[in-house]
Structure formats: C-alpha cells, structure tokens
Design an enzyme around this catalytic site. Structure first.
Site, short mmCIF file in Angstrom:
data_model
loop_
_atom_site.label_atom_id
_atom_site.label_comp_id
_atom_site.label_asym_id
_atom_site.label_seq_id
_atom_site.Cartn_x
_atom_site.Cartn_y
_atom_site.Cartn_z
N TYR A 114 -24.47 62.69 8.95
CA TYR A 114 -25.92 62.60 8.71
C TYR A 114 -26.16 61.77 7.47
CZ TYR A 114 -30.74 63.89 7.78
OH TYR A 114 -32.09 63.84 7.57
N TRP A 116 -28.93 58.61 5.37
CA TRP A 116 -29.83 57.47 5.39
C TRP A 116 -29.11 56.14 5.33
CZ3 TRP A 116 -35.34 56.45 4.62
CH2 TRP A 116 -36.14 57.49 5.12
N1 LIG Z 1 -32.77 70.54 -2.15
C1 LIG Z 1 -33.14 69.64 -1.25
N2 LIG Z 1 -32.22 69.04 -0.49
C2 LIG Z 1 -32.57 68.11 0.41
C3 LIG Z 1 -33.93 67.76 0.58
C4 LIG Z 1 -34.90 68.42 -0.21
O1 LIG Z 1 -36.12 68.18 -0.08
N3 LIG Z 1 -34.47 69.34 -1.12
N4 LIG Z 1 -34.27 66.81 1.51
C5 LIG Z 1 -33.39 66.62 2.65
C6 LIG Z 1 -33.73 65.40 3.38
S1 LIG Z 1 -35.33 65.32 3.98
C7 LIG Z 1 -32.85 64.39 3.61
S2 LIG Z 1 -33.32 63.11 4.65
C8 LIG Z 1 -31.48 64.44 3.09
C9 LIG Z 1 -30.95 63.06 2.64
O2 LIG Z 1 -29.57 63.11 2.52
P1 LIG Z 1 -28.65 61.81 2.68
O3 LIG Z 1 -29.23 60.88 3.68
O4 LIG Z 1 -27.26 62.27 2.91
O5 LIG Z 1 -28.78 61.15 1.22
P2 LIG Z 1 -28.47 59.70 0.70
O6 LIG Z 1 -28.32 59.82 -0.78
O7 LIG Z 1 -29.50 58.76 1.18
O8 LIG Z 1 -27.05 59.36 1.32
C10 LIG Z 1 -26.72 58.14 1.88
C11 LIG Z 1 -25.30 57.77 1.47
O9 LIG Z 1 -24.91 56.61 2.20
C12 LIG Z 1 -24.25 55.70 1.33
N5 LIG Z 1 -24.38 54.35 1.91
C13 LIG Z 1 -25.41 53.48 1.81
N6 LIG Z 1 -25.15 52.36 2.51
C14 LIG Z 1 -23.94 52.52 3.09
C15 LIG Z 1 -23.13 51.71 3.96
O10 LIG Z 1 -23.49 50.62 4.36
N7 LIG Z 1 -21.93 52.24 4.35
C16 LIG Z 1 -21.50 53.46 3.94
N8 LIG Z 1 -20.33 53.88 4.39
N9 LIG Z 1 -22.25 54.24 3.13
C17 LIG Z 1 -23.44 53.78 2.72
C18 LIG Z 1 -24.95 55.89 0.00
O11 LIG Z 1 -24.14 55.40 -1.06
C19 LIG Z 1 -25.17 57.40 -0.01
O12 LIG Z 1 -24.07 58.07 -0.54
O13 LIG Z 1 -31.41 65.34 1.99
C20 LIG Z 1 -31.90 66.66 2.31
N10 LIG Z 1 -31.61 67.53 1.19
N1 LIG Z 2 -39.26 57.66 -3.42
C1 LIG Z 2 -38.77 58.34 -2.38
N2 LIG Z 2 -39.53 58.57 -1.30
C2 LIG Z 2 -39.04 59.28 -0.27
C3 LIG Z 2 -37.71 59.77 -0.25
C4 LIG Z 2 -36.92 59.53 -1.42
O1 LIG Z 2 -35.76 59.96 -1.51
N3 LIG Z 2 -37.47 58.81 -2.44
N4 LIG Z 2 -37.23 60.48 0.84
C5 LIG Z 2 -37.92 60.32 2.11
C6 LIG Z 2 -37.56 61.38 3.07
S1 LIG Z 2 -36.00 61.37 3.72
C7 LIG Z 2 -38.44 62.31 3.51
S2 LIG Z 2 -37.96 63.45 4.68
C8 LIG Z 2 -39.81 62.37 2.99
C9 LIG Z 2 -40.17 63.81 2.67
O2 LIG Z 2 -41.52 63.96 2.44
P1 LIG Z 2 -42.02 65.37 1.88
O3 LIG Z 2 -41.27 66.46 2.50
O4 LIG Z 2 -43.49 65.41 1.99
O5 LIG Z 2 -41.65 65.16 0.34
P2 LIG Z 2 -41.22 66.13 -0.84
O6 LIG Z 2 -41.25 65.25 -2.05
O7 LIG Z 2 -39.98 66.84 -0.54
O8 LIG Z 2 -42.38 67.21 -0.91
C10 LIG Z 2 -43.72 66.87 -1.18
C11 LIG Z 2 -44.36 67.94 -2.02
O9 LIG Z 2 -44.45 69.15 -1.31
C12 LIG Z 2 -44.74 70.16 -2.26
N5 LIG Z 2 -44.31 71.45 -1.75
C13 LIG Z 2 -43.05 71.95 -1.69
N6 LIG Z 2 -43.06 73.19 -1.16
C14 LIG Z 2 -44.34 73.48 -0.88
C15 LIG Z 2 -45.00 74.61 -0.32
O10 LIG Z 2 -44.40 75.62 0.05
N7 LIG Z 2 -46.36 74.53 -0.14
C16 LIG Z 2 -47.05 73.42 -0.52
N8 LIG Z 2 -48.36 73.41 -0.28
N9 LIG Z 2 -46.46 72.36 -1.08
C17 LIG Z 2 -45.13 72.38 -1.25
C18 LIG Z 2 -43.99 69.77 -3.52
O11 LIG Z 2 -44.84 69.94 -4.64
C19 LIG Z 2 -43.59 68.33 -3.26
O12 LIG Z 2 -43.89 67.47 -4.34
O13 LIG Z 2 -39.94 61.59 1.81
C20 LIG Z 2 -39.43 60.27 1.96
N10 LIG Z 2 -39.84 59.50 0.81
MO LIG Z 3 -35.65 63.22 4.96
#
Ligand SMILES: Nc1nc2c(c(=O)[nH]1)N[C@H]1C(S)=C(S)[C@@H](COP(=O)(O)OP(=O)(O)OC[C@H]3O[C@@H](n4cnc5c(=O)[nH]c(N)nc54)[C@H](O)[C@@H]3O)O[C@H]1N2
Ligand SMILES: Nc1nc2c(c(=O)[nH]1)N[C@H]1C(S)=C(S)[C@@H](COP(=O)(O)OP(=O)(O)OC[C@H]3O[C@@H](n4cnc5c(=O)[nH]c(N)nc54)[C@H](O)[C@@H]3O)O[C@H]1N2
Ligand SMILES: [Mo]
Length: 775
Positions: A114, A116
């Site tokens: 899994y 990005w």
């Molecule tokens: N506590 C907490 N945890 C969360 C979340 C949260 O809100 N709170 N959000 C969750 C969500 S929504 C998401 S989407 C996940 C994201 O979790 P991930 O998608 O696992 O996070 P990334 O840091 O984007 O990891 C991408 C990795 O790919 C590597 N990479 C980039 N390009 C390449 C390439 O070309 N080849 C190879 N081999 N590697 C490459 C980067 O160096 C990086 O290590 O995290 C989740 N975890």
């Molecule tokens: N710059 C940047 N942008 C990103 C990403 C990144 O890594 N960097 N990741 C991307 C990815 S993979 C995803 S999935 C999206 C995620 O998009 P979201 O899930 O919307 O993003 P978050 O920043 O995790 O959360 C948004 C806000 O939700 C609020 N929140 C948390 N828990 C609760 C709750 O129980 N109730 C309410 N009302 N509010 C709450 C928090 O204050 C938080 O700031 O963002 C994307 N956008």
């Molecule tokens: Mo995500």
C-alpha cells in the site's frame, strides 16, 4: 541521455504539482519553476529536487547483516546493512520467492503493498509489483484503503455505488447555488495541495474567495478552527472529536420535532426512514436523540444545535463530511448519517446542495471533469490467489495467522505470511499501533523493500533495493480529475546505483523464467508509447483528438476540452428515480439496510446510529489519558515523503514534529512552547516539540502524520519513539465488522514534559557493515 553543455529545462510532475526543473551541464538541479497553468503552486514543490541527491539516498542494494548470515534473527530495524552487488541481491530475492512458493504456496506472499509512491502511470510501484507477483503465481492482496475505507465499504449499501471520490459537489455549483455549507471536519486548504496521480492546477484558494464574495455562510464543525480557510469567516462549532454522529442526530431530531423534514423527499427517494425515525425519537431504545442528548455527548450548546438545524432546513444547504471523520472507530456511521441528514433536508440531487464526502480532501474532486476519461495504463494482469485482507488489518494478519474475522458479510481467514514485498509505501507511516505492527513484522521470514531513501520502511527490511525517483525516469501523468496528459521527462541520470522499480521487477522476472511475459519485449519508452496509443484510441472513440505519441512527447502536454455540462451528484436519480434506480435492493437511498440487518453486526447496525468509540473524551479511559489526539495530514509534505526536505524540517520544533495543545492544557501541565514532550498511552510513547495554539478546543492534541519513525531501540517493539510518529499510540482495530477500516483518529493520550530527550536519529543513514565484519 545526451550530456548537453548548457543548462536545460525539463518538465516533470509529482502528486503535488507539475514543474519545470532547470539542470546544469553536470546534472545538478539549479531551480524549479511551477507549471504555467497552476495559479497556486504548493510550498513544497521543490522538495523532490532538493532531496534527489540527499545523503540519505540508498547508494546500492543492501542486506540486513543477520539476514545475510541466514540466521533469520528477526531483528529488523536493529542491525547494520551490508552493501551487495545487484546480481547478488536479485539472486537472493529470486531464490527466496521461489522457496516460499515451493514450500508454502503463493498465499504465503503478501503483495498488497500500500502506498502513494510517485505520480506517473508506468512507474507506479505497487502496480509493477502486482504485475510481477501475479506472473509468479499470485499473492495475497489488500482490500480497501486508509483514506476512506469505511466510506468505501458502506456506500454500496446506502447508494449502490462505491465511487467515493465522485460523491462530491463541484465548487462552481456551490458558489452558484448554495447559501449554507456545513462542513463536518472542515476542508483544510493544505489538503488540496495534492492528488493521487498528480494535482495540476491548485485553484481551491480562489474558490474559497469566490464563495466568500458570494456571501455563502460556512460552518466549520471541527475540534480545530484551522480546518476551514479564514477567508470564509466560518462559524466554528468546536465539538469533541469523534462525536459528529451524535451532533448530526441532534440536528436530525430537531428537524423532526419542528416539522422541518422534507417528508416528500424521504418518501419518494429513501428506504426505511421510519425505522431510523423510531431510533431517532427514542421509541426503539428509550433514548430520544434530541439536542439535549447530543449536547451532553458533543459539548455543543443545545441552542447552537437547534439553531443550526433551523438554518439548515431553511437555506439552500450543502452538508460535507471529511474523510478524517470516518477514519475513526465506527467510521461507517458518519458517512451514513451525513447522507441521512442530507436526505431529511431534501436537497440531494440539486446543484451545489445535498451532501459531499471529502469535499476538498484532495485537489481534484471538486472540479468539473469528464466521466471516465481514458488514461494510459500498465495492465496488472491476473492474480491467481484469491485470498485478500482488509488493508488496515495487515498487522493483525501477521500476528494471528489462521484467525478468522468478519468482513463485509463474509468470514475471512487470515493467511500465514512468510514473505512481504513492499514498494511505494511506508508501512511505518500508514499502519496504526506501530509497536504491535512491529511485533508482527518481526515474525516474517523475509521482507523486501525498494526505496529511494533510507526511510523507516527501508531500515526495517531484510533486502533493500535502491529505487529511482521520478526525476530519474520517463513517465506520463494522467490524473482522473485533471483534463491533462503530461509528459514527465527524465531530468537526471539515476543517482548511485538506483534502478527503476519496473526494471528491477523485469530482472527478477527473467531470473524466474517469465521475463518476456512481464516486459512483453518493451522497455520504458516502448511501454509509454504503447500505453499512450491505447489510451489515445479510446479517447478517439469518445471524439477527442490527442496527437500521436511522438507529437505528445515533444509538445509535453495534451489538454482535453472542458466538459460541456457539470454533473449533479444524484441529479438523474432525483429527476426520475424509476429510470435511474440506485443499485441498492430497493433502488433508493437506504436509510435502513435489510442486507446489513442480516449480518447481525453489533458494531454496524441496520441504520445510522451513535456508537461510542473505543476511546473518546467521554469514555472512562479519559481519566488516565485526558487528551484526544488528532493526527491530520501534514502541511509541508505528502505523508512521510520528503520529511527530510528543508520544507518539512523547517516546521519541526526542537527537532521533532510539532504537537499542538490549547493554552489551558499546556498551562495545567506546566508546559511552554518549545518543550520536548512525551505523548503516551498504554500502547506506546513518542516525543514531540510543543506548540501552544488557540485554534484547538481544550482536551485535544494535534500532530501531523509523517515524521519518520525513529525508535530509541531499533527493532524492539515498545521502545520510545523519538521524533513524533503518532502511530506509536494509535489503535489498530477495525472500524467495524463491516469495513474493518483504520481507526487512527480514535485515540486518547496523556502529555508530559520530557527533561532529557534523546537526540533524533531519523535522518542519519543506518550503519553499513562490511561482509566480513558480520560473520
Ligand atoms: N495516524 C495516522 N496515520 C495515517 C493517516 C492519518 O490520518 N493518521 N492517514 C492514512 C492515509 S489516509 C494514508 S493514504 C496513508 C499514507 O501512507 P503511505 O502512502 O504509505 O505514505 P507515503 O509516505 O506517501 O509512502 C510512500 C513511500 O513510497 C516511497 N516512494 C516514492 N516514490 C517511489 C518510487 O518510485 N519507488 C519506490 N520503490 N518507492 C517510492 C516514498 O519514499 C515513501 O516512503 O497513511 C495513513 N496513516
Ligand atoms: N498537504 C497534504 N495534503 C494531503 C495529504 C498529505 O499528506 N499532505 N494526504 C492526502 C490524503 S492521502 C488524504 S486521504 C486526504 C485526507 O483528507 P482528510 O481526512 O480530510 O484530512 P486530515 O488532515 O486527516 O483531517 C482533516 C481534519 O479533520 C479534523 N478531524 C479529525 N477528527 C475529527 C472528528 O472526529 N470530527 C471532526 N469534526 N473533525 C475531525 C482534524 O482537525 C483534521 O485537521 O488528504 C490528502 N491531502
Ligand atoms: Mo489517504
């Protein structure tokens, strides 16, 4: 590539934007320039150019010292690495893949990798891995995602569809038609910096300004005032985290009590409202979900709830719910209740009104776009193994092979995993409860990772192969919500001995005897031309006229004409519900689902309901761990990507990720800004640098995700994390038996001062050892 004598400018792209890179004759990056069609390029556009030659680049293939001695010491993360040649590393992997397949079968290989990874349609690491493992006889895959996994699983029961990113109302319609936008979880501008597969034009700041100019009223329902852009001067309702469903129920009850529901809409378009209403009124369980009841749970005043309900009923209203809210215990419920509330208001299917899931969660979903534009695509091929696991349960799978769980109406049995292959993701970023996860991780026979950098994923592997970054290869960007196809051109030669993931898989495939099946005789440019021409033929069939591959590549971009009309979410259904039946059993919006009723899940009943989260400010655990920790997406980076870049490191406080507290919570603990604090609960502890803010409600701590996991004792589950990775304390249970999705927003902690903090070592490369010294 030729070696030109003068500076060149080359176009490439990332999840956070298209940009031009100026490189000098020696291949050094001079500067980056944003794409001409991008009005607001993100602050960290230059992060990749800045880190492409970082000392943290993995120079050559490496093997964990103990693994090389075949001791299987299972001390991943706690040992030096031995640099080896490419042939030796590839032979080692090919042998191990064959051994595991012969001795344990393909079910023992976890390939649900899994993450990005990078933008680009060919070099998308999880895809090249899956294509390869499918040809090797198959692999256990994952289901769902970390972003909106609960919504993904419950939406088909409610609406008969699972295209969550399409369940968003376009900005243009909101500005033209809405009067009131009530945003549960806000719509933080920082999140629109990125999009999976590449954000091309960042327009959200302008839309907020236009909405403000149009006089639209915004309500930000969130523990953080910062979740909505200041330009719109939103009213802030600072509820307790994870109590949104209770607030929505309080609003719904007020609508019922005051005769403000759209009965006609509920009768014509919805199934099972009466059964939900029996719960709402308390007839079915003795507890009326009135504003007073909701106020006790949410700590939002009764008058605020009642007056919001009245305004919502008498305005042209859009209700939005962020994905973060469903990334919590019982995360299915806020999704169901959002749609139910919007149905009670009767505005679903009208332009700019109704509901949205994840409005502004990423860059593109609020833009008008063509349905199903073709995109150049690398075929994954079949996967002969049919076993899969919910993506949030991977740690549990590693610890409890053979265990069964309920999932979406089925019973599934966890496989016994021997080998885990992870590329393009950071498991020490995305998984909850990292101490428990690490325990499972240490039980594997073999872990293989490709990474550009010595990040936590690489440091916890047995065999690490150096991968190129986007700047070192050619690709095509074709994101679903942008009208562009963009040539991503190689800017520099591969750094060190790095190779493309695709080429690595091709070398392994040839060692395992299916090289041609994998490559089909095409190299990088061969595949790009092939993928492009296939997509071009599909585009032509739809009446578009993209040029041939060579002309596209020379030009660098192709832009599709804008769609002639903007689609209205469920607009057809509203116009003619008989002709546009939803794919639910009733053909209508299911506020009560007989199918879910048949599952008999106590944690996911047959209509939306308030179910207490495992941990929240109203639970007994709050007496010991009195702060609800929110871990949102980071502003200066994408997850853990480029945490080592200047843009991210500038935001650290006392060298650690910043943890924000309300002034009252800091004062009562004797904490001042800049203090290094220990954040802990029963699952673990991490260090962070304190900031004190007035945009959080008291009782809430907030930290961005993405600090590189930095345990004090590498490889030992439970050791102190020194840098600020919130997943050391999060839970790793499933949202419910329906979706089994991630619940990382459901976590209570305590915070105290740390007087002698150990130094952060996340950005020091690991120790490398010579082969002889580890015998
Ligand atoms: N506590 C907490 N945890 C969360 C979340 C949260 O809100 N709170 N959000 C969750 C969500 S929504 C998401 S989407 C996940 C994201 O979790 P991930 O998608 O696992 O996070 P990334 O840091 O984007 O990891 C991408 C990795 O790919 C590597 N990479 C980039 N390009 C390449 C390439 O070309 N080849 C190879 N081999 N590697 C490459 C980067 O160096 C990086 O290590 O995290 C989740 N975890
Ligand atoms: N710059 C940047 N942008 C990103 C990403 C990144 O890594 N960097 N990741 C991307 C990815 S993979 C995803 S999935 C999206 C995620 O998009 P979201 O899930 O919307 O993003 P978050 O920043 O995790 O959360 C948004 C806000 O939700 C609020 N929140 C948390 N828990 C609760 C709750 O129980 N109730 C309410 N009302 N509010 C709450 C928090 O204050 C938080 O700031 O963002 C994307 N956008
Ligand atoms: Mo995500």
């Amino acid at each position: 590539m030729d070696a030109p004598r003068t500076n060149r400018t080359v176009q490439t792209a990332s999840h956070w934007g298209v940009y031009h890179v100026e490189v000098d004759a020696r291949g050094q990056v001079v500067r980056t320039m944003p794409f001409k069609s991008d009005p607001h390029p993100p602050s960290y556009l230059a992060s990749l150019p800045e880190t492409v030659r970082s000392p943290l680049r993995i120079a050559q293939p490496c093997v964990r010292a103990g693994y090389l001695q075949r001791e299987r010491t299972r001390n991943r993360g706690g040992e030096p690495f031995v640099p080896v040649g490419w042939d030796e590393a590839l032979d080692l992997i090919a042998h191990e893949l064959q051994r595991v397949k012969d001795e344990h079968g393909n079910e023992a290989i976890y390939g649900g990798s899994y993450g990005w990874a990078s933008a680009g349609r060919l070099h998308h690491s999880p895809s090249v891995l899956k294509r390869f493992l499918g040809l090797h006889g198959g692999y256990v895959d994952k289901r769902g995602n970390h972003s909106f996994g609960a919504a993904l699983q419950i939406a088909p029961y409610i609406l008969g569809r699972s295209d969550i990113t399409e369940m968003v109302v376009p900005w243009a319609d909101v500005v033209a038609s809405a009067e009131l936008v009530v945003m549960f979880g806000g719509a933080s501008l920082k999140n629109t910096q990125i999009d999976a597969g590449g954000a091309v034009a960042h327009e959200s700041p302008d839309w907020f300004r236009r909405a403000a100019a149009a006089g639209i009223r915004f309500v930000n329902v969130s523990p953080s005032r910062q979740d909505l852009c200041a330009d719109v001067k939103a009213d802030w309702i600072a509820l307790r985290p994870n109590t949104d469903v209770a607030l929505m129920l309080g609003i719904a009850h007020t609508l019922e009590k005051e005769g403000l529901c759209d009965r006609e809409f509920l009768a014509r378009y919805c199934e099972g409202y009466a059964r939900f209403e029996a719960y709402l009124s308390g007839r079915s369980d003795g507890h009326p979900k009135d504003a007073r009841w909701a106020s006790r749970i949410t700590e939002v005043p009764v008058e605020v709830i009642e007056s919001l309900a009245r305004t919502m009923a008498t305005s042209r209203t859009l209700v939005t719910t962020s994905w973060s809210i469903q990334r919590a215990d019982h995360g299915e419920q806020p999704v169901w209740m959002t749609i139910t509330l919007a149905a009670m208001l009767g505005q679903i299917g009208l332009p700019g009104r109704g509901f949205s899931l994840g409005f502004g969660a990423v860059n593109g979903t609020t833009k008008p776009h063509h349905d199903g534009l073709p995109r150049p695509t690398l075929p994954l091929g079949p996967n002969p193994v049919k076993t899969y696991v919910p993506v949030g349960r991977v740690g549990d799978v590693l610890l409890r092979p053979g265990a069964t769980i309920e999932y979406d109406g089925k019973t599934i049995t966890y496989p016994k995993t021997r080998l885990l292959y992870s590329i393009g993701g950071n498991p020490f970023h995305h998984n909850g409860n990292l101490n428990r996860f690490l325990e499972g991780w240490q039980r594997l026979d073999t872990v293989i990772v490709h990474e550009p950098w010595w990040n936590p994923a690489a440091r916890h592997a047995d065999i690490v192969l150096p991968a190129t970054t986007t700047m070192e290869r050619n690709d095509i960007l074709a994101q679903e919500y942008t009208p562009f196809w963009i040539a991503m051109k190689q800017v520099i030669e591969p750094v060190g001995q790095a190779r493309n993931d695709f080429d690595i898989m091709a070398s392994l495939a040839s060692r395992l005897g299916f090289g041609h099946a994998y490559t089909q005789g095409r190299d990088e440019m061969g595949w790009l031309a092939h993928m492009y021409e296939q997509a071009r033929a599909q585009a032509q069939a739809l009446g578009f006229e993209p040029p041939d591959f060579q002309a596209f590549w020379d030009e660098g971009t192709y832009e599709f004409p804008p769609p002639s009309e903007s689609k209205v979410l469920l607009g057809d259904f509203r116009r003619d519900p008989a002709a546009h039946r939803l794919a639910t059993p009733s053909g209508r919006i299911e506020i009560y689902s007989s199918t879910i009723a048949g599952y008999h899940y106590a944690d996911c009943p047959a209509h939306p309901a308030w179910l207490e989260p495992a941990e929240w400010l109203g639970s007994p655990a709050a007496s010991r761990f009195p702060l609800h920790l929110l871990s949102n997406q980071p502003t200066p980076r994408l997850h853990s990507q480029h945490d080592h870049a200047p843009a991210s490191r500038r935001t650290k406080v006392s060298g650690r990720e910043a943890l924000a507290l309300h002034p009252d919570d800091a004062r009562s603990r004797g904490l001042v800004p800049g203090d290094v604090v220990r954040v802990f609960n029963e699952r673990g502890a991490f260090l962070a640098g304190l900031v004190v803010v007035d945009h959080l409600r008291p009782g809430v701590a907030q930290i961005s995700t993405g600090a590189w996991f930095d345990p004090a004792e590498g490889g030992r589950p439970g050791s102190l994390e020194k840098h600020g990775n919130p997943n050391v304390v999060t839970l790793d249970r499933g949202t419910s038996q329906l979706a089994q999705s991630t619940v990382v927003q459901t976590v209570l902690v305590q915070v105290e001062k740390c007087d002698s903090p150990p130094p952060v070592t996340a950005f020091d490369p690991p120790q490398l050892a010579a082969r002889s010294s580890c015998r």
